[in-house]
Design an enzyme around this catalytic site. Structure first.
Site, PDB file in Angstrom:
ATOM      1  N   LYS A 140       0.699  -1.188  -0.244  1.00 55.86           N
ATOM      2  CA  LYS A 140      -0.003   0.044   0.090  1.00 55.86           C
ATOM      3  C   LYS A 140       0.778   1.029   0.019  1.00 55.86           C
ATOM      4  CE  LYS A 140      -3.612   2.527   2.676  1.00 55.86           C
ATOM      5  NZ  LYS A 140      -4.488   2.512   3.736  1.00 55.86           N
ATOM      6  N   HIS A 280      -7.339 -29.787 -31.792  1.00 55.41           N
ATOM      7  CA  HIS A 280      -8.398 -28.739 -31.320  1.00 55.41           C
ATOM      8  C   HIS A 280      -9.253 -29.140 -30.114  1.00 55.41           C
ATOM      9  CE1 HIS A 280      -7.064 -26.498 -34.627  1.00 55.41           C
ATOM     10  NE2 HIS A 280      -7.709 -27.123 -35.578  1.00 55.41           N
TER      11      HIS A 280
END
Length: 528
Positions: A140, A280
């Site tokens: 922070k 695929h």
């Protein structure tokens, strides 16, 4: 303009002490004062480094088995203070708080403890409290504090110090972003574990997270950015595999390889060799046999056209004979639990082929979660661990299946679980004969699978398609009799499907009229 912040004081608290002494010495050589906790402090002192114990900073000893040591204003004030704000500076002076410019913390190894199968109490004791609190505080206050959650982060700080005399603002921001992601992933692992401990399948809040395994060149398409991340689950597959050779894996390679290996994991290696060829994310051929060579050749024969440029997954250690056959056509990826020296040498002649060794097989019955994104959210479900065995089958036709038909039906249904819906799989003697995937109606899937079988027979020079006398598996019920009749036309003599349609009676009547046998499983395997 970027703000450069000097690094004068560092707080170090690490459970993984890899590289600790060497890196701490580099910091000390730059004039950085070292503050540390518990075992880290002892390790630094033992190496001859000057270190201030955090207990001397807080005025309190570590207590409660180390649960309380850094949760103190002298620590968090040093992390959170905005030193350019007069009130903050005055508070620091009044209370004797010194700023912390670098925080180096790696957390208690909760994820590793969980993966080891430790008991509840041990897992709880490996939940870090002070570490995440400090990381979040320092992140922070990125304007003044650089936060390192691993050794590589500290090296970035050292590089900045050598180049600029302190940390750059962009570096501190990057480290802050990573710090919050690390604590988020850590908390996600803990929350998921707690939910599982109390049997909460759908908790009010769900979180996932994990470290980046690799940056990818692009996603499904070149204009999409992508990366591969790991979760805390230790499941053999693409996340555990060692890549021995070949080009960098792509997004599609990883997705298809995962589909292939999950499918081949359905077949116990001690019972038979199994090979799945994927294109695929759908199988174009699956087979079992007495050897990997036999299984591969059988799987390839199912659809040799689609197999070109595909993924090959094996459930046993690769041997030279199998490798010799696999390299005869272009293959993108080969994945197996292991490979012998002969196989490695053969694959080494194909520089672009990726060879992955996963170290084991995924357990198809192991519980786990799968998830996918939606616009503004994501769906979560249990992994499909459903498995149909002979006692689960309900014969619904006048003719009962033969022993061979039963075996073929179960094999076909196990493969169908890994085929995109609507899925139809023809199989005979442990080999897929034709696969129809991802169609909008089941009849078309049955028709496409039959067409593929005819083409395969023509390529191989067989007198008839392998669907003649085969078993046909459907991942979900036949809503109308047309799909079943298509299977009959293809030559199937046995059908396995979940059942449950309002027209089941019509479908059963059609099967009886055709003289085939059909069983219901009571379980479907949609895979969208």
């Amino acid at each position: 303009m970027s703000t450069i912040r000097p690094v004068r004081r560092a707080l170090i608290s690490v459970s993984d002490k890899t590289g600790l002494i060497e890196t701490a010495r580099q910091l000390a050589d730059q004039g950085v004062v070292l503050v540390s906790t518990g075992g880290t402090s002892k390790a630094l002192a033992a190496a001859g480094l000057a270190v201030i114990d955090v207990a001397d900073v807080t005025g309190f000893p570590e207590m409660m088995d180390g649960r309380v040591k850094t949760l103190h204003p002298a620590v968090h004030g040093g992390l959170l203070a905005l030193r350019h704000v007069a009130d903050h500076e005055a508070a620091m002076t009044q209370h004797g708080i010194e700023g912390i410019d670098l925080l180096w913390v790696n957390l208690y190894p909760f994820e590793a403890t969980l993966a080891s199968g430790a008991n509840f109490e041990t897992c709880v004791e490996n939940i870090d409290i002070g570490g995440p609190a400090m990381i979040r505080a320092g992140a922070k206050n990125f304007d003044w504090c650089a936060v390192a959650t691993d050794l590589g982060d500290v090296q970035k700080v050292l590089a900045d110090m050598k180049a600029h005399g302190g940390t750059e603002e962009i570096t501190r921001k990057q480290l802050a972003a990573k710090a919050y992601a690390r604590t988020a992933a850590y908390d996600a692992a803990i929350s998921g574990w707690y939910a599982g401990q109390v049997g909460e399948a759908s908790p009010d809040w769900r979180a996932f997270g994990g470290p980046k395994v690799q940056s990818l060149r692009y996603g499904e398409n070149p204009h999409q950015l992508a990366a591969f991340y790991a979760t805390t689950e230790r499941r053999p597959g693409v996340s555990t595999a060692r890549q021995l050779q070949g080009k960098e894996l792509s997004y599609n390679n990883l997705n298809d390889t995962d589909a292939a290996y999950e499918l081949v994991g359905e077949f116990d290696a001690s019972e038979a060799a199994a090979v799945a060829i994927i294109k695929h994310a759908n199988p174009c051929g699956v087979a079992i046999g007495s050897s990997l060579t036999e299984a591969y050749l059988s799987a390839l024969a199912c659809d040799p056209v689609s197999a070109f440029g595909g993924i090959v997954a094996c459930n046993r250690k690769l041997d030279g004979a199998a490798a010799e056959e696999i390299v005869k056509i272009f293959t993108e990826v080969v994945i197996a639990p292991d490979a012998d020296d002969d196989a490695k040498a053969i694959f080494a002649t194909k520089k672009n082929l990726r060879l992955l060794l996963a170290g084991g097989l995924p357990d198809p019955t192991q519980a786990g979660l799968t998830f996918r994104t939606l616009a503004g959210g994501f769906l979560v479900q249990n992994r499909d661990t459903g498995r149909i065995m002979t006692p689960d089958l309900k014969v619904v036709t006048k003719r009962a299946p033969t022993a061979q038909e039963l075996t073929d039906m179960l094999f076909a249904f196990r493969v169908a679980k890994h085929v995109k819906s609507n899925a139809i799989v023809y199989a005979k003697n442990g080999v897929t004969a034709g696969i129809g995937a991802g169609q909008m109606n089941r009849r078309d899937s049955a028709r496409i699978a039959a067409v593929r079988a005819v083409e395969a027979a023509e390529t191989a020079g067989w007198s008839q398609a392998a669907t003649m006398g085969s078993a046909c598996a459907s991942d979900a019920f036949f809503p109308f009799a047309d799909g079943l009749l298509q299977a009959v036309e293809a030559g199937a003599t046995a059908v396995i499907q979940p059942g449950g349609s309002i027209r089941d009676d019509e479908v059963i009547a059609a099967a009886d009229e055709a003289g085939i046998t059909m069983v219901f499983t009571g379980m479907r395997h949609f895979r969208h």
